[in-house]
Design an enzyme around this catalytic site. Structure first.
Site, PDB file in Angstrom:
ATOM      1  N   SER A   1      59.934  27.670 -85.353  1.00  0.00           N
ATOM      2  CA  SER A   1      61.372  27.425 -85.450  1.00  0.00           C
ATOM      3  C   SER A   1      61.955  27.531 -84.044  1.00  0.00           C
ATOM      4  O   SER A   1      61.555  26.773 -83.163  1.00  0.00           O
ATOM      5  CB  SER A   1      62.020  28.414 -86.432  1.00  0.00           C
ATOM      6  OG  SER A   1      63.396  28.109 -86.625  1.00  0.00           O
TER       7      SER A   1
ATOM      8  N   HIS B   1      61.503  23.687 -87.649  1.00  0.00           N
ATOM      9  CA  HIS B   1      62.887  23.578 -88.120  1.00  0.00           C
ATOM     10  C   HIS B   1      63.687  22.741 -87.138  1.00  0.00           C
ATOM     11  O   HIS B   1      63.771  23.069 -85.953  1.00  0.00           O
ATOM     12  CB  HIS B   1      63.504  24.971 -88.279  1.00  0.00           C
ATOM     13  CG  HIS B   1      62.779  25.832 -89.273  1.00  0.00           C
ATOM     14  ND1 HIS B   1      62.786  27.202 -89.228  1.00  0.00           N
ATOM     15  CD2 HIS B   1      62.027  25.503 -90.346  1.00  0.00           C
ATOM     16  CE1 HIS B   1      62.074  27.687 -90.228  1.00  0.00           C
ATOM     17  NE2 HIS B   1      61.587  26.669 -90.919  1.00  0.00           N
TER      18      HIS B   1
ATOM     19  N   ASP C   1      60.598  32.693 -92.518  1.00  0.00           N
ATOM     20  CA  ASP C   1      59.877  31.580 -93.114  1.00  0.00           C
ATOM     21  C   ASP C   1      58.401  31.646 -92.716  1.00  0.00           C
ATOM     22  O   ASP C   1      58.067  31.872 -91.553  1.00  0.00           O
ATOM     23  CB  ASP C   1      60.483  30.256 -92.657  1.00  0.00           C
ATOM     24  CG  ASP C   1      59.954  29.067 -93.438  1.00  0.00           C
ATOM     25  OD1 ASP C   1      59.540  29.253 -94.597  1.00  0.00           O
ATOM     26  OD2 ASP C   1      59.957  27.955 -92.880  1.00  0.00           O
TER      27      ASP C   1
END
Length: 205
Positions: A25, A52, A145
């Site tokens: 991310s 992401h 995540d």
């Protein structure tokens, strides 16, 4: 950790790896460029990537990473067959999943931990499809995540790698992965590609 933890007694025992799934991310573009750039040309398995991304903008991530890696790098397409030597990146705002035959699927289902694409969904699908033949890797990123997903991979006998939270640009995701107890290797960013390549090559001999 220098050695993987022993497999659970009920885990599937196999002599090869068939898929590598990587998630990142915040700070992930630089980290992905280093990992994908460190993998050898002719890498013998597909690589699936969740990064992401801001869904409001068209992404050039595949082009950026492709210029830094000997692998072919492309945005994943729904129904596509994953092939060795290629890195498939989840498009913005789409979950990326993989089936038992290596078929990729994209989904616009609900956000997971406030994100889409979700590392957890990718890792869980890889665990279900490949079992002990899967490698999951968590790089820099904020949030959690990937933590549930690495536990799924480990429970099916797969191998889990996390970037060392102490050296990660953003430690949230790798730290959450390590805290699950499911991580086999905690490594500085610069060592991850070599370990992935060594694992895949040692199983394919």
């Amino acid at each position: 950790m220098s050695e993987p933890e022993p497999r659970s007694l009920g885990a599937e025992q196999v002599d090869r790896f068939d898929i590598v799934a990587i998630a990142s991310s915040a700070g992930g573009i630089r980290a992905l460029a280093q990992v994908l750039g460190g993998l050898p040309s002719g890498f013998s398995v597909p690589v699936l990537v969740v990064q992401h991304l801001d869904p409001r903008h068209q992404t050039v991530i595949a082009d950026v990473l492709g210029r830094r890696s000997p692998l072919r790098v492309k945005l994943a397409a729904d129904g596509e067959q994953a092939k060795p030597g290629t890195a498939y990146v989840a498009p913005p705002n789409r979950h990326l999943l993989v089936g038992a035959g290596g078929e990729l699927s994209l989904s616009s289902s609900e956000l997971v931990h406030f994100v889409r694409p979700s590392a957890d969904l990718l890792f869980e699908s890889a665990a279900g499809a490949y079992g002990a033949r899967a490698i999951a890797c968590v790089l820099t990123g904020s949030g959690r995540d990937g933590a549930m997903g690495v536990s799924a991979v480990k429970s099916r006998g797969g191998t889990v790698i996390a970037e060392d939270p102490k050296s990660a640009e953003f430690k949230g995701m790798p730290e959450a992965a390590v805290e699950t107890g499911s991580v086999d290797f905690v490594l500085p960013l610069g060592e991850i590609a070599d370990v992935i390549a060594a694992l895949v090559e040692s199983r394919s001999e």
